[in-house]
Design a protein around this motif. Structure first.
Motif, short mmCIF file in Angstrom:
data_model
loop_
_atom_site.label_atom_id
_atom_site.label_comp_id
_atom_site.label_asym_id
_atom_site.label_seq_id
_atom_site.Cartn_x
_atom_site.Cartn_y
_atom_site.Cartn_z
N SER A 100 42.97 25.84 16.60
CA SER A 100 41.79 25.69 15.75
C SER A 100 41.56 24.23 15.35
CB SER A 100 41.93 26.54 14.48
OG SER A 100 43.07 26.15 13.75
N LYS A 103 38.75 21.46 19.76
CA LYS A 103 37.40 22.02 19.94
C LYS A 103 36.48 20.99 20.56
CE LYS A 103 37.42 25.24 16.07
NZ LYS A 103 36.81 25.58 14.77
N GLN A 104 36.58 19.75 20.07
CA GLN A 104 35.74 18.68 20.60
C GLN A 104 36.07 18.41 22.06
OE1 GLN A 104 33.12 17.14 18.84
NE2 GLN A 104 32.68 16.62 20.98
N GLN A 108 34.55 21.11 24.09
CA GLN A 108 33.10 20.92 24.15
C GLN A 108 32.75 19.79 25.12
OE1 GLN A 108 31.27 19.82 20.42
NE2 GLN A 108 29.30 20.65 21.08
N TRP A 131 33.55 28.62 21.01
CA TRP A 131 34.97 28.62 20.66
C TRP A 131 35.23 29.80 19.74
CZ3 TRP A 131 38.70 24.87 21.89
CH2 TRP A 131 39.90 24.93 21.18
#
Length: 121
Positions: free
Chosen positions: A86, A91-92, A95, A102
Protein backbone atom coordinates in the motif's frame (compact mmCIF):
# COMPACT_ATOMS: atom_id res chain seq x y z
CA UNK A 1 -19.90 -14.18 -25.11
CA UNK A 2 -18.50 -13.50 -21.65
CA UNK A 3 -15.68 -11.08 -21.05
CA UNK A 4 -12.30 -12.56 -20.16
CA UNK A 5 -10.11 -11.68 -17.17
CA UNK A 6 -6.48 -12.79 -16.79
CA UNK A 7 -5.34 -13.02 -13.16
CA UNK A 8 -1.62 -13.18 -12.37
CA UNK A 9 -0.67 -14.20 -8.81
CA UNK A 10 1.90 -16.61 -7.35
CA UNK A 11 -0.51 -17.71 -4.60
CA UNK A 12 -2.58 -20.69 -5.66
CA UNK A 13 -5.15 -19.81 -2.99
CA UNK A 14 -5.48 -16.25 -4.32
CA UNK A 15 -5.78 -17.50 -7.91
CA UNK A 16 -8.62 -19.80 -6.87
CA UNK A 17 -10.35 -17.02 -4.88
CA UNK A 18 -10.17 -14.74 -7.90
CA UNK A 19 -11.40 -17.49 -10.22
CA UNK A 20 -14.36 -18.20 -7.94
CA UNK A 21 -15.27 -14.53 -7.48
CA UNK A 22 -14.97 -13.54 -11.12
CA UNK A 23 -16.55 -16.71 -12.53
CA UNK A 24 -19.52 -16.21 -10.20
CA UNK A 25 -19.86 -12.70 -11.65
CA UNK A 26 -20.02 -14.11 -15.18
CA UNK A 27 -16.46 -13.59 -16.37
CA UNK A 28 -14.30 -16.16 -18.11
CA UNK A 29 -11.13 -16.43 -16.01
CA UNK A 30 -7.60 -17.40 -17.08
CA UNK A 31 -4.93 -17.70 -14.39
CA UNK A 32 -1.15 -17.33 -14.44
CA UNK A 33 1.32 -18.01 -11.61
CA UNK A 34 3.85 -15.19 -12.24
CA UNK A 35 4.61 -12.41 -14.68
CA UNK A 36 6.38 -14.63 -17.22
CA UNK A 37 3.46 -17.07 -17.23
CA UNK A 38 1.17 -14.04 -17.44
CA UNK A 39 2.84 -12.84 -20.66
CA UNK A 40 2.38 -16.31 -22.18
CA UNK A 41 -1.28 -16.53 -21.09
CA UNK A 42 -1.93 -12.96 -22.26
CA UNK A 43 -0.95 -13.88 -25.81
CA UNK A 44 -2.89 -17.16 -25.69
CA UNK A 45 -6.09 -15.82 -24.13
CA UNK A 46 -6.36 -12.16 -25.26
CA UNK A 47 -8.13 -10.95 -22.09
CA UNK A 48 -10.34 -7.88 -21.76
CA UNK A 49 -8.90 -7.02 -18.31
CA UNK A 50 -5.80 -8.13 -16.37
CA UNK A 51 -5.45 -8.34 -12.59
CA UNK A 52 -1.89 -8.76 -11.31
CA UNK A 53 -0.03 -9.09 -8.04
CA UNK A 54 3.25 -7.20 -7.56
CA UNK A 55 5.43 -9.53 -5.49
CA UNK A 56 5.98 -12.67 -7.56
CA UNK A 57 8.94 -14.88 -8.50
CA UNK A 58 10.43 -15.04 -12.02
CA UNK A 59 8.84 -11.75 -13.20
CA UNK A 60 7.24 -9.34 -10.71
CA UNK A 61 4.13 -7.30 -11.36
CA UNK A 62 5.99 -4.10 -12.31
CA UNK A 63 8.00 -5.88 -14.99
CA UNK A 64 4.86 -7.71 -16.15
CA UNK A 65 2.96 -4.43 -16.57
CA UNK A 66 5.88 -2.85 -18.42
CA UNK A 67 6.07 -5.81 -20.81
CA UNK A 68 2.34 -5.73 -21.48
CA UNK A 69 2.47 -2.01 -22.22
CA UNK A 70 5.38 -2.49 -24.66
CA UNK A 71 3.24 -4.83 -26.78
CA UNK A 72 1.15 -2.74 -29.19
CA UNK A 73 -1.56 -5.41 -29.30
CA UNK A 74 -2.17 -5.25 -25.53
CA UNK A 75 -1.05 -1.77 -24.51
CA UNK A 76 -4.67 -0.61 -24.02
CA UNK A 77 -5.87 -3.61 -21.94
CA UNK A 78 -6.83 -2.35 -18.45
CA UNK A 79 -4.53 -3.67 -15.72
CA UNK A 80 -5.63 -3.69 -12.08
CA UNK A 81 -2.97 -4.29 -9.43
CA UNK A 82 -4.16 -6.50 -6.54
CA UNK A 83 -1.53 -6.62 -3.81
CA UNK A 84 -0.79 -6.45 -0.09
CA UNK A 85 1.41 -3.43 -0.80
CA UNK A 86 0.00 0.00 0.00
CA UNK A 87 3.07 2.28 -0.11
CA UNK A 88 2.44 5.40 -2.24
CA UNK A 89 5.79 5.01 -4.05
CA UNK A 90 4.82 1.50 -5.18
CA UNK A 91 1.44 2.74 -6.38
CA UNK A 92 3.20 5.49 -8.30
CA UNK A 93 5.67 3.01 -9.79
CA UNK A 94 2.78 0.79 -10.94
CA UNK A 95 0.98 3.78 -12.40
CA UNK A 96 4.14 4.87 -14.21
CA UNK A 97 4.49 1.32 -15.58
CA UNK A 98 0.94 1.57 -16.98
CA UNK A 99 -1.40 0.16 -14.32
CA UNK A 100 -5.01 1.28 -14.57
CA UNK A 101 -5.94 0.84 -10.89
CA UNK A 102 -4.79 -0.42 -7.50
CA UNK A 103 -6.67 -2.68 -5.04
CA UNK A 104 -5.26 -3.78 -1.67
CA UNK A 105 -5.64 -7.39 -0.49
CA UNK A 106 -7.67 -8.85 1.04
CA UNK A 107 -10.27 -7.93 -1.54
CA UNK A 108 -14.01 -7.52 -1.17
CA UNK A 109 -15.61 -9.66 -3.92
CA UNK A 110 -18.30 -7.08 -4.74
CA UNK A 111 -15.82 -4.20 -4.90
CA UNK A 112 -13.45 -6.23 -7.05
CA UNK A 113 -16.24 -7.12 -9.47
CA UNK A 114 -17.33 -3.46 -9.65
CA UNK A 115 -13.73 -2.40 -10.33
CA UNK A 116 -13.40 -4.94 -13.15
CA UNK A 117 -16.70 -3.82 -14.68
CA UNK A 118 -15.67 -0.16 -14.37
CA UNK A 119 -12.46 -0.63 -16.38
CA UNK A 120 -13.86 -3.24 -18.80
CA UNK A 121 -13.79 -1.96 -22.40
Amino acid sequence: MSKKVLTVDDSRTMREMLRHTLSSAGFEVVTAEDGADGIKKLEESQPDVVITDINMPVMDGFEFIENVRKNAEYNRVPILVLTTESAPEKKQRAQNAGATGWIVKPFDPEKLTRAVNRVMP
